[in-house]
Design a protein around this motif. Structure first.
Motif, PDB file in Angstrom:
ATOM      1  N   MET A  34       0.849  -1.186   0.000  1.00 14.39           N
ATOM      2  CA  MET A  34       0.000   0.000   0.000  1.00 14.39           C
ATOM      3  C   MET A  34       0.887   1.239   0.000  1.00 14.39           C
ATOM      4  O   MET A  34       1.949   1.247   0.638  1.00 14.39           O
ATOM      5  N   GLY A  35       0.431   2.261  -0.679  1.00 17.50           N
ATOM      6  CA  GLY A  35       1.250   3.462  -0.749  1.00 17.50           C
ATOM      7  C   GLY A  35       0.421   4.725  -0.859  1.00 17.50           C
ATOM      8  O   GLY A  35      -0.803   4.682  -1.029  1.00 17.50           O
ATOM      9  N   TRP A  36       1.122   5.833  -0.731  1.00 15.50           N
ATOM     10  CA  TRP A  36       0.543   7.160  -0.941  1.00 15.50           C
ATOM     11  C   TRP A  36       1.398   7.928  -1.938  1.00 15.50           C
ATOM     12  O   TRP A  36       2.628   7.928  -1.840  1.00 15.50           O
ATOM     13  N   PHE A  37       0.727   8.565  -2.865  1.00 14.72           N
ATOM     14  CA  PHE A  37       1.359   9.481  -3.805  1.00 14.72           C
ATOM     15  C   PHE A  37       0.647  10.821  -3.691  1.00 14.72           C
ATOM     16  O   PHE A  37      -0.425  10.905  -3.107  1.00 14.72           O
ATOM     17  N   ARG A  38       1.248  11.857  -4.257  1.00 14.21           N
ATOM     18  CA  ARG A  38       0.586  13.152  -4.268  1.00 14.21           C
ATOM     19  C   ARG A  38       0.896  13.873  -5.568  1.00 14.21           C
ATOM     20  O   ARG A  38       1.894  13.597  -6.235  1.00 14.21           O
ATOM     21  N   GLU A  46       4.066  12.403  -7.461  1.00 19.77           N
ATOM     22  CA  GLU A  46       5.279  11.956  -6.801  1.00 19.77           C
ATOM     23  C   GLU A  46       4.965  11.000  -5.655  1.00 19.77           C
ATOM     24  O   GLU A  46       3.917  11.075  -5.016  1.00 19.77           O
ATOM     25  N   PHE A  47       5.905  10.128  -5.426  1.00 19.51           N
ATOM     26  CA  PHE A  47       5.801   9.151  -4.343  1.00 19.51           C
ATOM     27  C   PHE A  47       5.909   9.858  -3.000  1.00 19.51           C
ATOM     28  O   PHE A  47       6.713  10.781  -2.834  1.00 19.51           O
ATOM     29  N   VAL A  48       5.135   9.374  -2.021  1.00 22.66           N
ATOM     30  CA  VAL A  48       5.197   9.913  -0.667  1.00 22.66           C
ATOM     31  C   VAL A  48       5.675   8.841   0.316  1.00 22.66           C
ATOM     32  O   VAL A  48       6.669   9.018   1.014  1.00 22.66           O
ATOM     33  N   ALA A  49       4.946   7.741   0.371  1.00 17.09           N
ATOM     34  CA  ALA A  49       5.272   6.692   1.337  1.00 17.09           C
ATOM     35  C   ALA A  49       4.627   5.387   0.905  1.00 17.09           C
ATOM     36  O   ALA A  49       3.649   5.386   0.159  1.00 17.09           O
ATOM     37  N   ALA A  50       5.190   4.268   1.396  1.00 12.79           N
ATOM     38  CA  ALA A  50       4.624   2.959   1.095  1.00 12.79           C
ATOM     39  C   ALA A  50       4.941   1.990   2.209  1.00 12.79           C
ATOM     40  O   ALA A  50       5.936   2.146   2.929  1.00 12.79           O
ATOM     41  N   THR A  51       4.095   0.993   2.335  1.00 18.71           N
ATOM     42  CA  THR A  51       4.333  -0.088   3.278  1.00 18.71           C
ATOM     43  C   THR A  51       4.230  -1.407   2.526  1.00 18.71           C
ATOM     44  O   THR A  51       3.364  -1.590   1.689  1.00 18.71           O
ATOM     45  N   THR A  58       8.739  -0.103   5.524  1.00 20.44           N
ATOM     46  CA  THR A  58       8.123   1.141   5.063  1.00 20.44           C
ATOM     47  C   THR A  58       9.152   1.968   4.314  1.00 20.44           C
ATOM     48  O   THR A  58      10.365   1.873   4.580  1.00 20.44           O
ATOM     49  N   TYR A  59       8.673   2.762   3.376  1.00 22.52           N
ATOM     50  CA  TYR A  59       9.535   3.616   2.564  1.00 22.52           C
ATOM     51  C   TYR A  59       8.949   5.027   2.533  1.00 22.52           C
ATOM     52  O   TYR A  59       7.739   5.197   2.515  1.00 22.52           O
ATOM     53  N   TYR A  60       9.837   6.004   2.481  1.00 24.25           N
ATOM     54  CA  TYR A  60       9.400   7.401   2.458  1.00 24.25           C
ATOM     55  C   TYR A  60      10.231   8.195   1.466  1.00 24.25           C
ATOM     56  O   TYR A  60      11.431   7.962   1.300  1.00 24.25           O
ATOM     57  N   GLY A 107      13.005   1.539  -5.087  1.00 24.11           N
ATOM     58  CA  GLY A 107      12.666   1.897  -6.465  1.00 24.11           C
ATOM     59  C   GLY A 107      11.354   1.311  -6.921  1.00 24.11           C
ATOM     60  O   GLY A 107      10.587   1.950  -7.654  1.00 24.11           O
ATOM     61  N   CYS A 108      11.088   0.107  -6.487  1.00 22.81           N
ATOM     62  CA  CYS A 108       9.840  -0.555  -6.868  1.00 22.81           C
ATOM     63  C   CYS A 108       8.655   0.106  -6.171  1.00 22.81           C
ATOM     64  O   CYS A 108       7.660   0.446  -6.816  1.00 22.81           O
ATOM     65  N   TYR A 109       8.764   0.324  -4.884  1.00 21.08           N
ATOM     66  CA  TYR A 109       7.654   0.897  -4.128  1.00 21.08           C
ATOM     67  C   TYR A 109       7.395   2.357  -4.504  1.00 21.08           C
ATOM     68  O   TYR A 109       6.276   2.840  -4.378  1.00 21.08           O
ATOM     69  N   ALA A 110       8.396   3.033  -4.962  1.00 23.10           N
ATOM     70  CA  ALA A 110       8.241   4.449  -5.306  1.00 23.10           C
ATOM     71  C   ALA A 110       7.740   4.682  -6.722  1.00 23.10           C
ATOM     72  O   ALA A 110       7.476   5.823  -7.106  1.00 23.10           O
ATOM     73  N   ALA A 111       7.609   3.623  -7.489  1.00 24.16           N
ATOM     74  CA  ALA A 111       7.177   3.751  -8.882  1.00 24.16           C
ATOM     75  C   ALA A 111       5.659   3.642  -8.990  1.00 24.16           C
ATOM     76  O   ALA A 111       5.076   2.664  -8.541  1.00 24.16           O
ATOM     77  N   GLY A 112       5.036   4.613  -9.605  1.00 23.61           N
ATOM     78  CA  GLY A 112       3.591   4.566  -9.760  1.00 23.61           C
ATOM     79  C   GLY A 112       3.120   3.366 -10.545  1.00 23.61           C
ATOM     80  O   GLY A 112       2.034   2.840 -10.303  1.00 23.61           O
ATOM     81  N   SER A 113       3.945   2.899 -11.465  1.00 18.90           N
ATOM     82  CA  SER A 113       3.577   1.766 -12.300  1.00 18.90           C
ATOM     83  C   SER A 113       3.462   0.459 -11.520  1.00 18.90           C
ATOM     84  O   SER A 113       2.910  -0.518 -12.012  1.00 18.90           O
ATOM     85  N   THR A 114       3.979   0.448 -10.294  1.00 18.42           N
ATOM     86  CA  THR A 114       3.886  -0.752  -9.459  1.00 18.42           C
ATOM     87  C   THR A 114       2.454  -1.046  -9.033  1.00 18.42           C
ATOM     88  O   THR A 114       2.083  -2.188  -8.798  1.00 18.42           O
TER      89      THR A 114
END
Length: 128
Positions: A34-38, A46-51, A58-60, A107-114
């Motif tokens: 699960m993640g958040w973008f803005r 842009e990527f914000v955070a993911a778990t 978690t990634y930020y 890189g994977c979690y921060a990519a919208g295409s994921t």
């Protein structure tokens, strides 16, 4: 299919806090990442955070690290984004996302295409 509905956005003064919620319904699973973008006006998403699946990692984004916290409650099928020390540059529409597939590394979690599933977004406005 998974449906995502965000809530908790609003107007806040700089230095304030907000907590965004994202409730998932449908074929949900704790195995979903699960993640958040803005996306701010006239700017790219842009990527914000993911778990990760199972909330192991978690990634930020660097811009929010130390100020934002992502968490999830699998019993409620809900993921949260606690946002503290908000800045005017945090103003954006915030989107919740979910991914079925296996992901590894920032890189994977921060990519919208994921992510296969996206909510409709909630507006966050931070005044100076």
């Amino acid at each position: 299919q998974v449906q995502l509905v965000e809530s908790g956005g609003g107007l806040v003064q700089a230095g304030g806090s907000l907590r965004l919620s994202c409730e998932a319904s449908g074929r949900t699973s704790s195995r979903h990442a699960m993640g958040w973008f803005r996306q701010a006006p006239e700017k790219e998403r842009e990527f914000v955070a993911a778990t990760s699946q199972g909330s192991v990692v978690t990634y930020y984004a660097d811009s929010v690290k130390g100020r934002f916290t992502i968490s999830r409650d699998n019993a409620k099928n809900t993921v949260y984004l606690q946002m503290n020390s908000l800045k005017p540059e945090d103003t954006a529409v915030y989107y919740c996302t979910a991914a079925r597939g296996v992901c590894s590394g920032y890189g994977c979690y921060a990519a919208g295409s994921t992510y296969e599933y996206w909510g409709q977004g909630t507006q966050v406005t931070v005044s100076s």
